[in-house]
Design a protein around this motif. Structure first.
Motif, short mmCIF file in Angstrom:
data_model
loop_
_atom_site.label_atom_id
_atom_site.label_comp_id
_atom_site.label_asym_id
_atom_site.label_seq_id
_atom_site.Cartn_x
_atom_site.Cartn_y
_atom_site.Cartn_z
N ARG A 190 2.56 -12.71 -13.91
CA ARG A 190 1.39 -13.53 -14.29
C ARG A 190 0.58 -12.88 -15.41
NH1 ARG A 190 -0.50 -14.67 -8.39
NH2 ARG A 190 -2.23 -13.31 -8.93
N GLY A 191 1.08 -11.74 -15.93
CA GLY A 191 0.37 -11.05 -17.01
C GLY A 191 -0.65 -10.06 -16.51
N GLU A 192 -0.55 -9.69 -15.20
CA GLU A 192 -1.54 -8.76 -14.64
C GLU A 192 -0.89 -7.45 -14.20
OE1 GLU A 192 -4.91 -10.74 -12.33
OE2 GLU A 192 -3.27 -12.15 -12.03
N ALA A 193 0.10 -7.01 -15.00
CA ALA A 193 0.81 -5.77 -14.67
C ALA A 193 -0.14 -4.58 -14.64
CB ALA A 193 1.93 -5.53 -15.67
N GLY A 194 -1.07 -4.55 -15.61
CA GLY A 194 -2.02 -3.44 -15.68
C GLY A 194 -2.89 -3.37 -14.44
N ARG A 195 -3.34 -4.53 -13.95
CA ARG A 195 -4.18 -4.57 -12.75
C ARG A 195 -3.36 -4.11 -11.52
NH1 ARG A 195 -5.55 -9.91 -9.82
NH2 ARG A 195 -6.95 -9.24 -8.16
N ALA A 196 -2.11 -4.56 -11.46
CA ALA A 196 -1.24 -4.19 -10.33
C ALA A 196 -0.99 -2.69 -10.32
CB ALA A 196 0.08 -4.95 -10.42
N LEU A 197 -0.70 -2.13 -11.50
CA LEU A 197 -0.44 -0.68 -11.57
C LEU A 197 -1.70 0.12 -11.28
CD1 LEU A 197 2.02 -0.31 -14.54
CD2 LEU A 197 2.35 0.59 -12.26
N GLY A 198 -2.84 -0.40 -11.76
CA GLY A 198 -4.11 0.26 -11.48
C GLY A 198 -4.36 0.32 -9.98
N MET A 199 -4.11 -0.80 -9.29
CA MET A 199 -4.33 -0.84 -7.84
C MET A 199 -3.35 0.10 -7.13
SD MET A 199 -5.86 -1.74 -5.21
CE MET A 199 -7.09 -2.89 -5.82
N ALA A 200 -2.09 0.12 -7.59
CA ALA A 200 -1.09 1.00 -6.97
C ALA A 200 -1.50 2.46 -7.13
CB ALA A 200 0.28 0.77 -7.61
N THR A 201 -2.00 2.81 -8.32
CA THR A 201 -2.39 4.19 -8.59
C THR A 201 -3.58 4.60 -7.72
OG1 THR A 201 -1.68 3.87 -10.86
CG2 THR A 201 -3.04 5.79 -10.44
#
Lengths: 146, 487
Positions: B89-100
């Motif tokens: 959905r174009g929110e890879a940065g948000r997903a990776l931020g949450m994972a980190t």
């Protein structure tokens, strides 16, 4: 087929190991403290045999595809490596790595050179110079060791 | 702390993240492959490096799970479920931020638990006599039934095979040689390192040969984003819950990050107000899975350090590393070798803080590591594996043991026998036999007296529950459902 073949093979292996364990030296009863040397391995072997029988009875067979050419060729290359390593460990590693890369589809010369020449050489130098590991003498290592 | 050690730990964090992102490599394989590198080091940096690799590789699995829908490690499999849809959905940065962020919080909470629980557990275990230790080791081995990919029966067989391998060499109590076939090198037993390199590294090469993968597509990501205040409001309970779950699962002998992440994810969905969003890009899904799998790393080190019973497959490799460096994990570690235990605590705490920066600034670069062609990567891994197997004792026999272990490991995996119990059985086998022998001497060969000692009886009861509990539970719930339906 594998449902019975693997547990049966395991049981045969265990029976052989059990027989081997009966050949261990025994400690005279007067000196014995605890168990005889064969007692523990025999106990484990009996457990494995009993569990293998249970696997035959209760376990569902696993469906899997036949082994691919790549697996067979990799296994064959293990044999080549084992033989060549008798001449020189790094000769075996270089030939194995180059041939494995080729059979897995690498056709670029630099790619094959990287895995078969550069990486074994760098790994050799790292372990020899940094970790001070002495490798067995052979056709190629003799060039370095003199 | 020594600045040289800090640099080493930073390098190990980067190495761990790369290992976690590389296809087919995970924390266990990475630690097994790097074990030989630590041989010539002092014990503290050596063990700190191994624990750093453990934490960093466990975290790095999330990067590939989110960006290319391929979990770098099995512990990140549940992260794919919501991470990849978010990325699409174009929110890879948000997903990776949450994972980190959730990995960091989970990791830090579990290390704090480790710092508090391990010395306490060790103090409790300090007065254990050989019968209690024997019963505890049996319990540890019984927990193997539930790990790995195999069925419980097959897992126990694999564990018992490991115990059998541990009997090769001189019997500790009688010094009689067993299964040595005239090889002097085998008198001291089969080394942990070549077997681990074989079953984790070389067998994986054959698995990779089976599934040479096709093209993979990296999802574009402009920049990694820290979670917003709204995200925090949605996930803080999930992160705390999953951290607790992960730490607890990690403490259980032999259970690791994969089980923790599955339970963490399921609990996140169960408690969520919007469970229907799970699987379609729910941010709680990523938090639940990642906090739990990283929390399991600290938890797994509790029984490893306090009792000498590995809490996970990677902890088993670290345990082997401790033994190679002459350290004796168990209660005495906190009294006689306390500096090593505290070095491990600090290394784990530090790596959990370090990878928040690595995750936030380097995720995009590390994701590219997954595109190293397997036909280049695996020949190099093989060269490392063989040289590593040779390096410990400088024996060619170890090279052949690693090769044979690789082939055996591959066929075990092919026929549904997990290789993890084999490794843990090999490590615990020697201890198990020694403690049984000592117990028999202590109890004057009256082995049944072990059941008269309350603590050993407790461990035996737990063993029976671990082995047969799931079976009886299934039986009980089936009968319950039959009664309720009246059929």
């Amino acid at each position: 087929m594998a449902r019975f073949a693997v547990p049966c093979g395991t049981i045969v292996f265990c029976m052989l190991a059990y027989w081997l364990s009966t050949q261990f030296d025994r400690v005279p009863p007067i000196l014995l403290r605890g168990m005889q040397p064969e007692d523990f391995p025999q106990m484990v072997l009996l457990l494995i045999m009993a569990l293998s029988v249970l696997v035959m009875i209760f376990d569902k067979p696993i469906e899997h595809d036949p082994m691919t050419f790549n697996v067979w060729s990799s296994l064959g290359l293990f044999v080549v490596f084992a033989l060549l390593s008798r001449i020189d460990l790094f000769l075996g590693l270089g030939v194995f790595a180059g041939a494995l890369a080729y059979t897995w589809g690498e056709r670029r010369l630099w790619g094959i050179g990287l895995v078969s020449v550069l990486s074994p050489t760098l790994i050799f130098l790292l372990f020899d110079q940094v970790f001070r590991i002495r490798f067995p003498r052979g056709l190629l290592t003799n060039i370095w060791y003199g | 702390m020594d600045p040289q050690l800090l640099v080493l730990l930073f390098a190990a964090t980067l190495g761990g993240v790369i290992i976690g992102a590389l296809p087919g490599l995970n924390a266990t394989t990475g630690a097994a492959l790097l074990l030989p590198f630590t041989i010539t080091m002092e014990p503290i940096p050596a063990i700190a490096i191994l624990t750093t690799i453990y934490c960093a590789a466990t975290f790095a699995g999330a990067i590939t799970a989110i960006l290319i829908n391929t979990p770098g490690t099995s512990a990140s499999a549940t992260t794919c479920l919501d991470g990849y849809p978010l990325a699409q959905r174009g929110e890879a940065g948000r997903a990776l931020g949450m994972a980190t962020v959730s990995s960091t919080i989970g990791g830090i909470i579990s290390v704090i638990c480790l710092m508090l629980a391990a010395p306490l557990l060790a103090r409790m275990a300090y007065n254990f006599a050989p019968p209690e230790y024997f019963a505890l080791t049996v319990f540890g081995i019984s927990m193997l039934a539930t790990i790995g990919d195999g069925t419980p029966l097959k897992n126990i067989i694999a564990g018992a095979l490991g115990v059998l391998l541990a009997t090769v060499g001189k019997d500790l109590l009688t010094t009689v040689e067993r299964f040595t076939f005239g090889f002097n090198e085998l008198s001291e037993g089969i080394g942990f390192v070549p077997v681990m390199i074989g079953i984790f590294g070389i067998s994986e090469l054959l698995v990779q040969a089976e599934q040479l993968q096709g093209e993979r597509k990296l999802i574009e990501m402009k920049a990694i984003k820290l979670p917003s205040r709204e995200d925090y409001r949605r996930v803080w309970k999930t992160i705390l819950r999953s951290s607790g779950i992960g730490t607890f699962i990690g403490i259980l002998p032999a259970e690791g990050a994969t089980v923790a992440s599955m339970i963490g994810y399921n609990e996140a969905r169960r408690w969520s107000k919007t469970p229907e969003e799970f699987g379609k890009g729910a941010i709680e899904g990523i938090a639940g899975s990642e906090a739990a799998n990283n929390a399991a790393t600290g938890g797994a080190m509790v029984p490893t350090l306090a009792l000498g019973i590995p809490g996970s497959p990677t902890a088993a490799v670290i345990l082997a590393g401790l033994m190679i460096h002459g350290l004796q994990p168990g209660p005495t570690m906190f009294t006689e070798q306390a500096e090593f235990a505290y070095a491990i605590f600090w290394a784990m705490l530090l790596v959990n803080i370090t990878f928040i920066f690595v995750g936030l600034f380097g995720a995009k670069i590390f994701a590219r590591v997954t595109f190293v062609p397997v036909q280049i990567l695996w020949p190099i891994v093989f060269t490392f594996s063989i040289v590593g197997a040779y390096a410990l004792d400088q024996s060619m026999l170890d090279v052949y043991i690693a090769l044979a272990s690789g082939v055996i490991g591959y066929f075990m995996r092919r026929f549904g026998y997990s290789v993890v119990p084999l490794a843990i059985g090999l490590i615990l086998g020697g201890m198990l036999e020694k403690r049984l022998g000592q117990s028999l001497i202590m109890l004057d060969d009256q082995w049944w007296l072990m059941f008269a000692r309350p603590l050993s009886l407790l461990f035996f009861v737990l063993t029976i529950l671990a082995l047969f509990g799931p079976f009886f539970w299934r039986l009980f719930t089936q009968r319950d459902s039959i009664n309720s339906t009246g059929k």
